[in-house]
Design a protein around this motif. Structure first.
Motif, PDB file in Angstrom:
ATOM      1  N   SER A   1      98.086  39.815 -17.198  1.00 32.24           N
ATOM      2  CA  SER A   1      99.002  40.406 -18.067  1.00 32.24           C
ATOM      3  C   SER A   1      98.320  41.421 -18.847  1.00 32.24           C
ATOM      4  CB  SER A   1      99.507  39.287 -18.920  1.00 32.24           C
ATOM      5  OG  SER A   1     100.141  38.368 -18.295  1.00 32.24           O
ATOM      6  N   GLY A   2      97.278  41.399 -19.413  1.00 29.38           N
ATOM      7  CA  GLY A   2      96.633  42.317 -20.156  1.00 29.38           C
ATOM      8  C   GLY A   2      96.289  43.544 -19.327  1.00 29.38           C
ATOM      9  N   GLU A   3      96.214  43.609 -18.014  1.00 28.78           N
ATOM     10  CA  GLU A   3      95.791  44.859 -17.038  1.00 28.78           C
ATOM     11  C   GLU A   3      97.155  45.377 -16.895  1.00 28.78           C
ATOM     12  OE1 GLU A   3      94.459  42.831 -13.837  1.00 28.78           O
ATOM     13  OE2 GLU A   3      92.239  42.875 -14.316  1.00 28.78           O
ATOM     14  N   ARG A   4      98.299  44.590 -16.762  1.00 28.50           N
ATOM     15  CA  ARG A   4      99.648  45.375 -16.618  1.00 28.50           C
ATOM     16  C   ARG A   4      99.997  46.187 -17.915  1.00 28.50           C
ATOM     17  NH1 ARG A   4     103.750  44.014 -13.344  1.00 28.50           N
ATOM     18  NH2 ARG A   4     105.048  43.425 -14.895  1.00 28.50           N
ATOM     19  N   VAL A   5      99.805  45.365 -19.111  1.00 25.92           N
ATOM     20  CA  VAL A   5     100.099  46.105 -20.366  1.00 25.92           C
ATOM     21  C   VAL A   5      99.240  47.491 -20.533  1.00 25.92           C
ATOM     22  CG1 VAL A   5     100.291  45.737 -22.877  1.00 25.92           C
ATOM     23  CG2 VAL A   5     101.103  43.930 -21.457  1.00 25.92           C
ATOM     24  N   LEU A   6      98.076  47.245 -20.462  1.00 27.47           N
ATOM     25  CA  LEU A   6      97.104  48.058 -20.708  1.00 27.47           C
ATOM     26  C   LEU A   6      97.111  49.332 -19.743  1.00 27.47           C
ATOM     27  CD1 LEU A   6      93.462  46.443 -21.290  1.00 27.47           C
ATOM     28  CD2 LEU A   6      94.974  47.771 -22.949  1.00 27.47           C
TER      29      LEU A   6
ATOM     30  N   ASP B   1     104.578  39.242 -20.046  1.00 27.94           N
ATOM     31  CA  ASP B   1     103.125  39.467 -20.007  1.00 27.94           C
ATOM     32  C   ASP B   1     102.628  39.584 -21.502  1.00 27.94           C
ATOM     33  OD1 ASP B   1     102.662  40.151 -17.355  1.00 27.94           O
ATOM     34  OD2 ASP B   1     103.618  41.914 -17.442  1.00 27.94           O
ATOM     35  N   LEU B   2     103.311  39.940 -22.473  1.00 27.83           N
ATOM     36  CA  LEU B   2     102.942  39.929 -23.761  1.00 27.83           C
ATOM     37  C   LEU B   2     102.936  38.558 -24.292  1.00 27.83           C
ATOM     38  CD1 LEU B   2     104.793  42.845 -25.687  1.00 27.83           C
ATOM     39  CD2 LEU B   2     102.278  42.511 -25.215  1.00 27.83           C
ATOM     40  N   GLU B   3     103.711  37.686 -23.821  1.00 32.99           N
ATOM     41  CA  GLU B   3     103.593  36.356 -24.137  1.00 32.99           C
ATOM     42  C   GLU B   3     102.502  35.451 -23.639  1.00 32.99           C
ATOM     43  OE1 GLU B   3     105.043  32.757 -26.231  1.00 32.99           O
ATOM     44  OE2 GLU B   3     105.497  35.057 -26.282  1.00 32.99           O
ATOM     45  N   ALA B   4     101.950  35.930 -22.664  1.00 31.39           N
ATOM     46  CA  ALA B   4     100.696  35.411 -22.055  1.00 31.39           C
ATOM     47  C   ALA B   4      99.582  35.637 -22.533  1.00 31.39           C
ATOM     48  CB  ALA B   4     100.486  35.795 -20.449  1.00 31.39           C
ATOM     49  N   ILE B   5      99.409  37.018 -23.312  1.00 26.64           N
ATOM     50  CA  ILE B   5      98.226  37.532 -24.035  1.00 26.64           C
ATOM     51  C   ILE B   5      98.359  36.700 -25.266  1.00 26.64           C
ATOM     52  CG2 ILE B   5      97.492  39.583 -25.109  1.00 26.64           C
ATOM     53  CD1 ILE B   5      98.714  41.166 -22.918  1.00 26.64           C
ATOM     54  N   ARG B   6      99.428  36.620 -25.881  1.00 30.67           N
ATOM     55  CA  ARG B   6      99.625  36.134 -27.165  1.00 30.67           C
ATOM     56  C   ARG B   6      98.969  34.800 -27.168  1.00 30.67           C
ATOM     57  NH1 ARG B   6     102.546  32.709 -30.222  1.00 30.67           N
ATOM     58  NH2 ARG B   6     103.841  31.868 -28.309  1.00 30.67           N
ATOM     59  N   ASN B   7      99.105  33.949 -26.216  1.00 31.96           N
ATOM     60  CA  ASN B   7      99.084  32.658 -26.015  1.00 31.96           C
ATOM     61  C   ASN B   7      97.311  32.431 -25.878  1.00 31.96           C
ATOM     62  OD1 ASN B   7     101.562  31.184 -26.374  1.00 31.96           O
ATOM     63  ND2 ASN B   7     101.812  31.493 -24.205  1.00 31.96           N
ATOM     64  N   PHE B   8      96.969  33.240 -24.995  1.00 29.63           N
ATOM     65  CA  PHE B   8      95.602  33.179 -25.061  1.00 29.63           C
ATOM     66  C   PHE B   8      94.718  33.543 -25.867  1.00 29.63           C
ATOM     67  CE2 PHE B   8      91.543  34.637 -23.323  1.00 29.63           C
ATOM     68  CZ  PHE B   8      90.899  33.716 -22.985  1.00 29.63           C
ATOM     69  N   ILE B   9      95.099  34.596 -26.789  1.00 30.86           N
ATOM     70  CA  ILE B   9      94.321  35.339 -27.594  1.00 30.86           C
ATOM     71  C   ILE B   9      94.502  34.378 -29.042  1.00 30.86           C
ATOM     72  CG2 ILE B   9      93.907  37.502 -29.545  1.00 30.86           C
ATOM     73  CD1 ILE B   9      92.825  37.835 -26.853  1.00 30.86           C
TER      74      ILE B   9
ATOM     75  N   LEU C   1     109.436  46.862 -16.411  1.00 29.76           N
ATOM     76  CA  LEU C   1     108.991  47.229 -17.802  1.00 29.76           C
ATOM     77  C   LEU C   1     109.193  46.237 -18.915  1.00 29.76           C
ATOM     78  CD1 LEU C   1     109.741  51.030 -17.932  1.00 29.76           C
ATOM     79  CD2 LEU C   1     107.743  50.264 -17.736  1.00 29.76           C
ATOM     80  N   MET C   2     110.734  45.569 -18.427  1.00 26.74           N
ATOM     81  CA  MET C   2     111.069  44.474 -19.175  1.00 26.74           C
ATOM     82  C   MET C   2     109.969  43.292 -19.142  1.00 26.74           C
ATOM     83  SD  MET C   2     113.655  45.511 -21.060  1.00 26.74           S
ATOM     84  CE  MET C   2     114.257  43.764 -21.636  1.00 26.74           C
ATOM     85  N   SER C   3     109.720  43.184 -18.013  1.00 22.60           N
ATOM     86  CA  SER C   3     108.793  42.007 -17.704  1.00 22.60           C
ATOM     87  C   SER C   3     107.273  42.256 -18.509  1.00 22.60           C
ATOM     88  CB  SER C   3     108.313  41.956 -16.341  1.00 22.60           C
ATOM     89  OG  SER C   3     107.230  40.942 -15.995  1.00 22.60           O
ATOM     90  N   ARG C   4     106.906  43.531 -18.702  1.00 28.24           N
ATOM     91  CA  ARG C   4     105.474  43.680 -19.471  1.00 28.24           C
ATOM     92  C   ARG C   4     105.719  43.560 -20.690  1.00 28.24           C
ATOM     93  NH1 ARG C   4     102.211  48.351 -16.132  1.00 28.24           N
ATOM     94  NH2 ARG C   4     103.431  48.121 -14.273  1.00 28.24           N
ATOM     95  N   LEU C   5     106.996  43.891 -21.261  1.00 24.02           N
ATOM     96  CA  LEU C   5     107.025  43.606 -22.771  1.00 24.02           C
ATOM     97  C   LEU C   5     107.522  42.213 -23.093  1.00 24.02           C
ATOM     98  CD1 LEU C   5     107.103  46.729 -22.551  1.00 24.02           C
ATOM     99  CD2 LEU C   5     109.010  46.748 -24.415  1.00 24.02           C
TER     100      LEU C   5
END
Length: 591
Positions: free
Chosen positions: A305-310, A122-130, A115-119
């Motif tokens: 990362s998005g798949e894991r967060v979703l 994973d969130l950082e990877a999504i932030r950079n791409f979007i 859960l810590m890895s997702r928050l």
């Protein structure tokens, strides 16, 4: 793109940042086409004719283009950064809120490190791409389109001849994406397992050291680290094969260009300046296609990362309020609890409780006794609606608790669990947790009832002493007494004591039990205990075995009846009974 479509709800309010970021990058990209055009003019109109007076003008033009392009790139970064940070903020809040309302059933199998890895990662990877990667990926398309249009304008025959290898370049690129995505998924899972191992080791460091299992933990971590390394090597192997292939294909295009372009210059079908401009434009196209691997890398990482967060955000919540759930008002609650033929099982396991019937009138004290796994704590979890019953019903003042708002129901229940959890904060804040506008006098009052005031005042800062993570720095008994004070301060209608005095000595337990007599007055109380002494004053005691009630009655009734309760009593008070003089009954020696 399905993942990004689902994520757009979190940045829809700031989607204009995305459009502005793309627009600024598109302008900067279009301005990049000015360089080949100026280079062509420099050669054909200035150098070859010897008209060097045009050179300063062209140089100033280039300077102006560079300034404007740089400003557009700055705006692209500015708007992209705003968008990415807003998205990460919204996603982080949504994930944390989801974690607060997920059912206990989810946490039965969830791993903290995962859960810590997702928050975080994973969130950082999504932030950079979007924020940046998506615009950069779209920019690749723009560069190819703009560059191709300009090349066609200069010489369409040479453009078609040069583009022969481009389909192969695109094929290799998309083939690479299809293979790298599963690798990044596995890499994320391996990183999550690695994080979990670290978190568990730090949390349980005392257990590790007490069992001298440091070497075992190092080996366990090394295995997971090895898996993560293997995933990294596999990804690096794919990259190492991809780049040489891309460079080879790109070089073939350049060879075609120089060969055919040189011939056209010789036969006067195009100028030298046009050939030089064409040479710049081919790299203007090949460069983005070549670097598309980096953008696909970012995309695949953000997709995984998005798949894991979703997955977390879309997690089903088992226990929720009904659409027409009833609100509870404290002044209206009497605290009458009834279990009617309650049966419940954890997942596909055998039932934890079977056909339990229990009646706890307002102000009564119900004792629950049983061995490990007999279903004692499950009954309390069901009462708090941590889980929904599989069969039967639990009622509060005649209303099925499934028809009540969960927040209101739990507001009427105060619990002290066997495993005490304290937050990294002051003792005052731990006792007053969940309550606002609590006076220090009230905190001291409940601390005295829990026999905690004396040791708290001996601490360096008293009630303002900050306890360590999970209450480290305090003994088990001290933490438990703080937890008892916290439960009492809530002033509940229903009090649950789940082995609440298991970590204190017999003398302190007796003092706490004496304080409980006042606290329990007027409250429905459930006491789970292994010690008979904690249950003696209960209005009714139920004995559980394998989830079923096998005995029930008062303390006096149960010790007089052969059965599990009497057996436990004899085990716990064997010394007292063996030492009783002739003619003295067990009741007379009972402590």
């Amino acid at each position: 793109m399905e993942v990004l479509r689902q994520l757009q709800v979190f940045f829809r309010e700031r989607r204009h940042y995305l459009f502005l970021s793309i627009l600024c990058l598109a302008i900067a990209t279009a301005l990049g086409l000015v360089y080949p055009n100026l280079l062509q003019r420099l050669i054909d109109n200035a150098i070859i004719p010897g008209d060097f007076e045009k050179v300063p003008v062209l140089a100033l033009t280039v300077l102006g283009v560079v300034i404007i392009k740089g400003f557009m790139q700055f705006l692209h970064g500015f708007f992209g950064g705003r968008l990415g940070n807003f998205l990460a903020y919204r996603l982080r809040n949504a994930c944390y809120e989801k974690l607060q309302f997920l059912s206990f059933r989810y946490y039965d199998t969830a791993k903290t490190g995962d859960l810590m890895s997702r928050l975080t990662g994973d969130l950082e990877a999504i932030r950079n791409f979007i924020g940046f990667g998506f615009a950069q990926l779209l920019n690749v398309v723009l560069m190819v389109v703009f560059g191709s249009m300009m090349m066609l304008y200069i010489n369409w025959q040479l453009t078609l001849f040069t583009m022969i290898s481009m389909p192969l370049l695109l094929f290799v690129t998309f083939k690479f994406e299809s293979r790298i995505h599963p690798t990044f998924q596995e890499m994320r899972i391996a990183l999550s397992a690695l994080t979990t191992a670290v978190q568990e080791n730090i949390t349980g460091v005392r257990t590790v050291k007490s069992f001298a299992r440091e070497s075992y933990e190092v080996e366990k971590f090394s295995i997971r680290n090895e898996q993560y390394k293997s995933n990294q090597i596999q990804a690096a192997s794919l990259w190492s094969r991809f780049f040489p292939a891309m460079e080879l294909i790109a070089s073939v295009s350049v060879v075609f260009l120089l060969g055919m372009g040189g011939y056209l210059v010789i036969v006067k079908s195009m100028t030298l300046g046009q050939l030089v401009a064409f040479f710049s434009l081919i790299w203007y196209i090949i460069g983005p296609i070549w670097s598309i691997g980096f953008h696909i890398n970012n995309y695949t990482q953000s997709k995984a990362s998005g798949e894991r967060v979703l997955e977390l955000l879309n997690q089903h919540v088992d226990v929720t309020d009904e659409p027409d759930a009833l609100a509870l008002h404290t002044e209206q609650v009497r605290g009458h609890i009834t279990f009617e033929h309650v049966t419940f099982a954890y997942g596909n396991k055998l039932p934890a409780v079977v056909d339990v019937n229990l009646d706890a009138p307002p102000g009564s004290v119900i004792g629950i006794l049983g061995g490990t796994g007999s279903g004692k704590s499950t009954i309390i979890q069901l009462l708090m609606r941590a889980y929904n019953v599989d069969a039967g019903s639990i009622k509060l003042d005649g209303t099925d608790i499934r028809h009540l708002k969960i927040r209101d129901l739990r507001a009427q229940i105060s619990s002290v669990f066997q495993e005490t959890f304290l937050f990294s904060s002051s003792i005052r804040n731990n006792i007053a947790y969940g309550l606002s506008h609590v006076s220090i006098d009230d905190i001291i009052r409940v601390s005295k009832l829990a026999q905690a005031h004396e040791f708290i005042t001996e601490l360096p800062l008293g009630y303002d002493t900050v306890v360590g993570e999970r209450g480290l720095g305090l003994s088990g008994g001290q933490k438990q007494r703080i937890a008892i004070a916290r439960a009492l301060l809530k002033n509940p209608k229903i009090l649950v004591l789940d082995d609440a005095t298991s970590a204190v000595d017999m003398e302190t337990e007796h003092e706490i039990q004496t304080g409980f007599q006042e606290v329990m007055r007027g409250r429905t109380t459930f006491i789970i205990a292994h010690r008979i002494s904690s249950l003696r004053h209960a209005n009714e005691i139920v004995v559980l075995e394998e989830g079923e009630i096998v005995q029930r009655g008062t303390h006096e009734q149960l010790i007089a009846t052969p059965g599990p309760y009497q057996d436990v009593y004899h085990i716990q008070y064997a010394d007292y009974i063996d030492q009783a003089p002739d003619g003295v009954s067990e009741r007379q020696v009972r402590p």
